[in-house]
Enzyme design. Structure first.
Site, mmCIF file in Angstrom:
data_model
loop_
_atom_site.group_PDB
_atom_site.id
_atom_site.type_symbol
_atom_site.label_atom_id
_atom_site.label_comp_id
_atom_site.label_asym_id
_atom_site.label_seq_id
_atom_site.Cartn_x
_atom_site.Cartn_y
_atom_site.Cartn_z
ATOM 1 N N SER A 171 25.083 -105.513 20.008
ATOM 2 C CA SER A 171 24.938 -104.899 21.325
ATOM 3 C C SER A 171 25.988 -105.479 22.261
ATOM 4 O O SER A 171 26.366 -106.647 22.146
ATOM 5 C CB SER A 171 23.541 -105.172 21.879
ATOM 6 O OG SER A 171 23.477 -104.917 23.267
ATOM 7 N N LYS A 181 21.127 -108.996 18.667
ATOM 8 C CA LYS A 181 20.508 -107.827 18.051
ATOM 9 C C LYS A 181 21.193 -107.418 16.751
ATOM 10 O O LYS A 181 22.376 -107.634 16.562
ATOM 11 C CB LYS A 181 20.538 -106.646 19.028
ATOM 12 C CG LYS A 181 19.661 -106.815 20.251
ATOM 13 C CD LYS A 181 19.658 -105.555 21.105
ATOM 14 C CE LYS A 181 18.905 -104.434 20.410
ATOM 15 N NZ LYS A 181 18.884 -103.200 21.221
ATOM 16 N N ASN A 199 21.017 -103.857 15.258
ATOM 17 C CA ASN A 199 20.540 -102.477 15.316
ATOM 18 C C ASN A 199 20.822 -101.735 14.013
ATOM 19 O O ASN A 199 21.886 -101.919 13.415
ATOM 20 C CB ASN A 199 21.226 -101.731 16.462
ATOM 21 C CG ASN A 199 20.901 -102.301 17.822
ATOM 22 O OD1 ASN A 199 19.754 -102.613 18.105
ATOM 23 N ND2 ASN A 199 21.907 -102.463 18.663
ATOM 24 N N ARG A 230 25.849 -52.841 14.509
ATOM 25 C CA ARG A 230 26.603 -54.068 14.775
ATOM 26 C C ARG A 230 26.103 -54.669 16.080
ATOM 27 O O ARG A 230 26.046 -53.986 17.093
ATOM 28 C CB ARG A 230 28.111 -53.821 14.844
ATOM 29 C CG ARG A 230 28.905 -55.103 15.134
ATOM 30 C CD ARG A 230 30.342 -55.049 14.644
ATOM 31 N NE ARG A 230 30.397 -54.652 13.253
ATOM 32 C CZ ARG A 230 31.108 -53.619 12.810
ATOM 33 N NH1 ARG A 230 31.831 -52.901 13.641
ATOM 34 N NH2 ARG A 230 31.104 -53.308 11.527
#
Length: 398
Positions: free
Chosen positions: A288, A294, A296, A327
């Site tokens: 982080s 951290k 993650n 169409r």
């Protein structure tokens, strides 16, 4: 020719990661349109509808590079890029054969056939990554057949299961998604050639013959009828991609939950032999900018981010089925970029998930520690047999 805006954007590393990204670029679409025109001229010459010299001249023109800006200008003038492509091919072909470029075709024939070619090519890396995902899940299921953990329903501990059973369920979902993608080749990925209103009136009664030959040349399925106004093929593709993306989202969600600090039953390891700091300003992979402690689950997060964008794209493609008469006045146009985005994001979700699974570290001791006291020693029921049965089915799969 320009490439997809996603591959060169600051978000491309996340949302254009999979192998399908290069198969849905502007260049890929233009190549598919030109491939259709060359194949059309070739089969028409073989059927004696246009001169052989004309087909050869058109084939030569189709080998020349196109000006993507001119195709864009054609889109502004007519609502599709086909007019700009055809104008350039006619210029390259020259007199007296230019009149045979795009003979008997309409813009939707080109765009729909190009969409099928683009899809067919993009499905190759998607399927390959999904197959690797399923195989990696199979390895986890086998290795952790008897690794006890808490089963969780409504995010609360329920009864005892094994991590092997969880991985086997992941594997089974992906195998089902692969089956759905494989089924598209039988009928959904079909050539389009119907002319102005689906009757191929310029070819008199030879339309079906030329359509079959065109499908064979392009290695696409032969439709029973021109499908200008029947968008079930697009809906089938959308549904299959949505299921594939959803199967990735399910696994990525479980990995993110298992990796929570308070749970810590699994985590993504950094790539082997790489401190993951290069080009990141010293931030470790999974780290982080504000909280260096951290770790993650970056790959699972990115897989989920890609997958989360796909349901709306599927809904848009299903909505395009409600076209007017022979169409659609706008619904058909919504398909082109939407289909490209759906292919690209599904591929990226699978690619990210594969990285997450390959780097996954499982912590059996933590799984046992987290198991609530009333659940310890509880029956595992058919968990082991279920894993074995799922693995046998997977090993006989495709």
């Amino acid at each position: 020719m320009t490439s997809s805006p996603h591959t060169g954007s600051i978000f491309g590393a996340v949302f254009a990661r999979g192998g399908a990204a290069r198969e849905v670029t502007d260049r890929a679409w233009l190549h598919a349109m030109v491939e259709f025109e060359a194949a059309l001229a070739g089969v028409q010459a073989r059927a004696g509808i246009i001169p052989d010299d004309a087909a050869q001249a058109i084939a030569g023109a189709c080998q020349r590079p196109l000006d993507a800006a001119a195709a864009t200008a054609g889109s502004s003038a007519t609502g599709t890029p086909v007019a700009g492509v055809v104008a350039q091919l006619r210029e390259y072909t020259g007199a007296p054969h230019a009149q045979y470029v795009h003979y008997g075709a309409t813009s939707q024939d080109v765009m729909d056939s190009a969409a099928m070619l683009v899809t067919k090519r993009a499905l190759v890396p998607i399927r390959a990554d999904l197959a690797d995902v399923a195989d990696t899940c199979a390895t986890l299921a086998e290795e952790h057949r008897d690794t006890v953990m808490a089963g969780r329903t409504l995010l609360q501990q329920a009864v005892t299961i094994t991590f092997g059973l969880k991985a086997a369920r992941w594997m089974s979902g992906v195998d089902t998604a692969i089956d759905r993608l494989d089924s598209l080749h039988h009928s959904a990925l079909a050539v389009q050639y119907g002319g102005a209103a689906g009757t191929l009136c310029t070819l008199d009664d030879r339309g079906p013959e030329v359509t079959r030959a065109l499908a064979e040349r392009l290695r696409l399925a032969t439709p029973e009828l021109a499908w200008h106004s029947d968008r079930t093929r697009i809906a089938d593709i959308a549904g299959a991609l949505g299921i594939a993306s959803g199967s990735c989202a399910k696994i990525a969600t479980d990995i993110r939950l298992l990796a929570q600090t308070e749970v810590a039953e699994a985590s993504e390891a950094p790539p082997a032999g790489d401190d993951s700091r290069a080009g990141t300003g010293g931030i470790t992979r999974g780290g982080s900018t504000a909280m260096p402690h951290k770790r993650n689950p970056v790959a699972a997060v990115a897989a989920g981010a890609c997958a989360q964008r796909t349901p709306a794209l599927v809904a848009t493609l299903l909505g395009s089925m409600a076209g007017e008469h022979e169409r659609a006045a706008g619904a058909w146009h919504t398909e082109w970029e939407t289909l490209s985005d759906l292919l690209r994001l599904t591929s990226s979700a699978a690619s990210w998930l594969l990285e997450s699974l390959r780097s996954l570290t499982v912590f059996p001791d933590r799984m046992l520690t987290n198991l609530a006291a009333p659940l310890r020693g509880g029956s595992l029921g058919s968990a082991g047999a279920d894993v074995d049965r799922a693995l046998r089915r997977h090993r006989g799969h495709g």
